[in-house]
Design a protein around this motif. Structure first.
Motif, PDB file in Angstrom:
ATOM      1  N   LEU A   4      -0.720   4.793  -6.451  1.00 35.12           N
ATOM      2  CA  LEU A   4      -1.895   3.978  -6.136  1.00 35.12           C
ATOM      3  C   LEU A   4      -2.867   4.069  -7.298  1.00 35.12           C
ATOM      4  O   LEU A   4      -3.123   5.154  -7.807  1.00 35.12           O
ATOM      5  CB  LEU A   4      -2.529   4.568  -4.871  1.00 35.12           C
ATOM      6  N   THR A   5      -3.415   2.936  -7.706  1.00 40.34           N
ATOM      7  CA  THR A   5      -4.406   2.954  -8.782  1.00 40.34           C
ATOM      8  C   THR A   5      -5.794   2.789  -8.184  1.00 40.34           C
ATOM      9  O   THR A   5      -6.009   1.930  -7.340  1.00 40.34           O
ATOM     10  CB  THR A   5      -4.150   1.781  -9.769  1.00 40.34           C
ATOM     11  N   LYS A   6      -6.728   3.646  -8.627  1.00 38.33           N
ATOM     12  CA  LYS A   6      -8.128   3.525  -8.191  1.00 38.33           C
ATOM     13  C   LYS A   6      -8.748   2.375  -8.969  1.00 38.33           C
ATOM     14  O   LYS A   6      -8.649   2.335 -10.197  1.00 38.33           O
ATOM     15  CB  LYS A   6      -8.853   4.844  -8.479  1.00 38.33           C
ATOM     16  N   MET A   7      -9.357   1.431  -8.284  1.00 39.40           N
ATOM     17  CA  MET A   7      -9.923   0.251  -8.955  1.00 39.40           C
ATOM     18  C   MET A   7     -11.436   0.209  -8.800  1.00 39.40           C
ATOM     19  O   MET A   7     -12.077   1.242  -8.772  1.00 39.40           O
ATOM     20  CB  MET A   7      -9.217  -1.001  -8.455  1.00 39.40           C
ATOM     21  N   GLU A   8     -11.998  -0.970  -8.675  1.00 43.04           N
ATOM     22  CA  GLU A   8     -13.462  -1.107  -8.735  1.00 43.04           C
ATOM     23  C   GLU A   8     -14.169  -0.500  -7.518  1.00 43.04           C
ATOM     24  O   GLU A   8     -13.610  -0.453  -6.430  1.00 43.04           O
ATOM     25  CB  GLU A   8     -13.865  -2.585  -8.905  1.00 43.04           C
ATOM     26  N   PHE A  19     -13.910   3.014  -3.175  1.00 47.00           N
ATOM     27  CA  PHE A  19     -13.252   2.275  -4.251  1.00 47.00           C
ATOM     28  C   PHE A  19     -12.063   1.486  -3.721  1.00 47.00           C
ATOM     29  O   PHE A  19     -11.332   1.967  -2.847  1.00 47.00           O
ATOM     30  CB  PHE A  19     -12.743   3.253  -5.324  1.00 47.00           C
ATOM     31  N   ALA A  20     -11.859   0.300  -4.296  1.00 50.44           N
ATOM     32  CA  ALA A  20     -10.651  -0.479  -4.006  1.00 50.44           C
ATOM     33  C   ALA A  20      -9.467   0.228  -4.653  1.00 50.44           C
ATOM     34  O   ALA A  20      -9.644   1.080  -5.540  1.00 50.44           O
ATOM     35  CB  ALA A  20     -10.796  -1.885  -4.573  1.00 50.44           C
ATOM     36  N   THR A  21      -8.264  -0.125  -4.189  1.00 49.28           N
ATOM     37  CA  THR A  21      -7.049   0.409  -4.817  1.00 49.28           C
ATOM     38  C   THR A  21      -6.083  -0.756  -5.034  1.00 49.28           C
ATOM     39  O   THR A  21      -6.347  -1.887  -4.607  1.00 49.28           O
ATOM     40  CB  THR A  21      -6.342   1.453  -3.914  1.00 49.28           C
ATOM     41  N   SER A  22      -4.958  -0.440  -5.648  1.00 49.35           N
ATOM     42  CA  SER A  22      -3.930  -1.462  -5.887  1.00 49.35           C
ATOM     43  C   SER A  22      -3.284  -1.942  -4.581  1.00 49.35           C
ATOM     44  O   SER A  22      -2.610  -2.951  -4.563  1.00 49.35           O
ATOM     45  CB  SER A  22      -2.875  -0.901  -6.836  1.00 49.35           C
ATOM     46  N   LEU A  26      -5.645  -0.194   1.570  1.00 43.08           N
ATOM     47  CA  LEU A  26      -6.110   1.187   1.384  1.00 43.08           C
ATOM     48  C   LEU A  26      -7.323   1.228   0.457  1.00 43.08           C
ATOM     49  O   LEU A  26      -7.431   0.424  -0.474  1.00 43.08           O
ATOM     50  CB  LEU A  26      -4.988   2.048   0.776  1.00 43.08           C
ATOM     51  N   VAL A  27      -8.226   2.163   0.713  1.00 46.33           N
ATOM     52  CA  VAL A  27      -9.362   2.407  -0.187  1.00 46.33           C
ATOM     53  C   VAL A  27      -9.451   3.917  -0.430  1.00 46.33           C
ATOM     54  O   VAL A  27      -8.832   4.710   0.278  1.00 46.33           O
ATOM     55  CB  VAL A  27     -10.707   1.878   0.392  1.00 46.33           C
ATOM     56  N   ILE A  28     -10.214   4.261  -1.465  1.00 48.91           N
ATOM     57  CA  ILE A  28     -10.435   5.685  -1.748  1.00 48.91           C
ATOM     58  C   ILE A  28     -11.901   6.000  -1.492  1.00 48.91           C
ATOM     59  O   ILE A  28     -12.791   5.305  -2.000  1.00 48.91           O
ATOM     60  CB  ILE A  28     -10.052   6.021  -3.209  1.00 48.91           C
ATOM     61  N   VAL A  29     -12.181   7.022  -0.669  1.00 48.09           N
ATOM     62  CA  VAL A  29     -13.564   7.480  -0.491  1.00 48.09           C
ATOM     63  C   VAL A  29     -13.790   8.681  -1.402  1.00 48.09           C
ATOM     64  O   VAL A  29     -12.893   9.509  -1.605  1.00 48.09           O
ATOM     65  CB  VAL A  29     -13.922   7.850   0.976  1.00 48.09           C
ATOM     66  N   ILE A  84      -7.601   9.045   0.252  1.00 43.42           N
ATOM     67  CA  ILE A  84      -7.122   7.685   0.526  1.00 43.42           C
ATOM     68  C   ILE A  84      -7.240   7.458   2.031  1.00 43.42           C
ATOM     69  O   ILE A  84      -6.768   8.284   2.821  1.00 43.42           O
ATOM     70  CB  ILE A  84      -5.650   7.509   0.100  1.00 43.42           C
ATOM     71  N   VAL A  85      -7.897   6.379   2.400  1.00 46.74           N
ATOM     72  CA  VAL A  85      -8.027   6.037   3.825  1.00 46.74           C
ATOM     73  C   VAL A  85      -7.654   4.566   4.023  1.00 46.74           C
ATOM     74  O   VAL A  85      -7.676   3.779   3.071  1.00 46.74           O
ATOM     75  CB  VAL A  85      -9.463   6.288   4.372  1.00 46.74           C
TER      76      VAL A  85
END
Ligand code: UDP
Length: 240
Positions: A4-8, A19-22, A26-29, A84-85
């Protein structure tokens, strides 16, 4: 877990960034050390709070709530502060569960903090900082379209079950669960899941023996010792 890539950055709140992810589902908190109280009026930092809240939240969701059938947004902890949530639409409610009188309830009913309630109290507040998160009831929630009747019934059922599970779990660690706040979200397929965090920022934890406060009230009320209190919670829950 896929790569998974962490994006904007999508959002920055008072205590976390998202953050958005690829993967669009899924998003990253990313948990911060920033602490606020009284709707952002009081600001400060609690050293390592982000690490503790990330790890405590994930521990409770993964090891206490999920195994007992409470669906959560948790996917995977990827660092001390990042998890990742599932991407959810947050139901705009603070769901508060109370076992012992404290905080705003103490003021509202004119009773001292520490009095055990005769039965569990469930409250809802509409999440709106400009309005100061006013308390609302189930009729408001359905009438305003914040959740359907079925959804709020599910949320209430989960909140009361979370209370039973956490109360029992914490009792063995000599911690009294006074009250806490939950937030729920809806996944892309419409499932209601527990979201946000469960931490000393969002729960009142008292030592069962001494009744010492081991939570954000130390910061809110300028009692001092908030860093040690958060560390003590981490130690009792995670053994470190
Ligand atoms: N709470 C929270 N966020 C809020 C308001 C309350 O996490 O914006 C938590 C708080 O930590 C406590 C419980 O919800 O565990 C009940 O809080 P109360 O209504 O007594 O409000 P407070 O006294 O914190 O203003």
């Amino acid at each position: 877990m896929e790569n998974l890539t962490k994006m904007e950055q999508l959002y920055e709140g008072k205590a976390k960034k998202v953050f958005a992810t690829s993967n669009p589902d899924l998003v990253i908190v990313d948990y911060k050390d920033d602490a606020t109280a009284f709707n952002g009026e009081k600001k400060g930092t609690i050293h390592n709070k982000g690490i503790i809240n990330n790890r405590v939240t994930n521990h409770l969701m993964k090891n206490v709530l999920e195994p007992a059938g409470i669906p959560t947004h948790l996917v995977e902890e990827i660092s001390d502060r990042e998890t990742i949530v599932k991407k959810v639409t947050i139901v705009p409610l603070e769901v508060i569960v109370r076992n012992i009188i404290a905080g705003s309830l103490s003021k509202r009913v004119g009773q001292p903090e520490g009095v055990k309630l005769g039965s569990t109290v469930l409250e809802y507040c509409y999440k709106d900082d400009d309005l100061g998160d006013p308390m609302v009831n189930e009729y408001h929630i359905v009438a305003m379209g914040w959740a359907t009747k079925e959804e709020i019934d599910t949320i209430a059922k989960y909140a009361l079950k979370v209370n039973e599970l956490l109360t029992d779990y914490l009792k063995d660690l000599n911690i009294e669960l006074v009250d806490f706040k939950l937030e729920f979200g809806k996944t892309s397929d419409g499932t209601i899941v527990l979201a946000d965090e469960i931490s000393p920022d969002t729960c009142r934890f008292w030592d069962s023996t001494t009744h010492e406060k081991l939570d954000k009230d130390r910061f809110r009320r300028n009692l001092g010792g908030e860093e040690d209190a958060y560390k003590e919670i981490m130690k009792r829950l995670l053994g470190e």
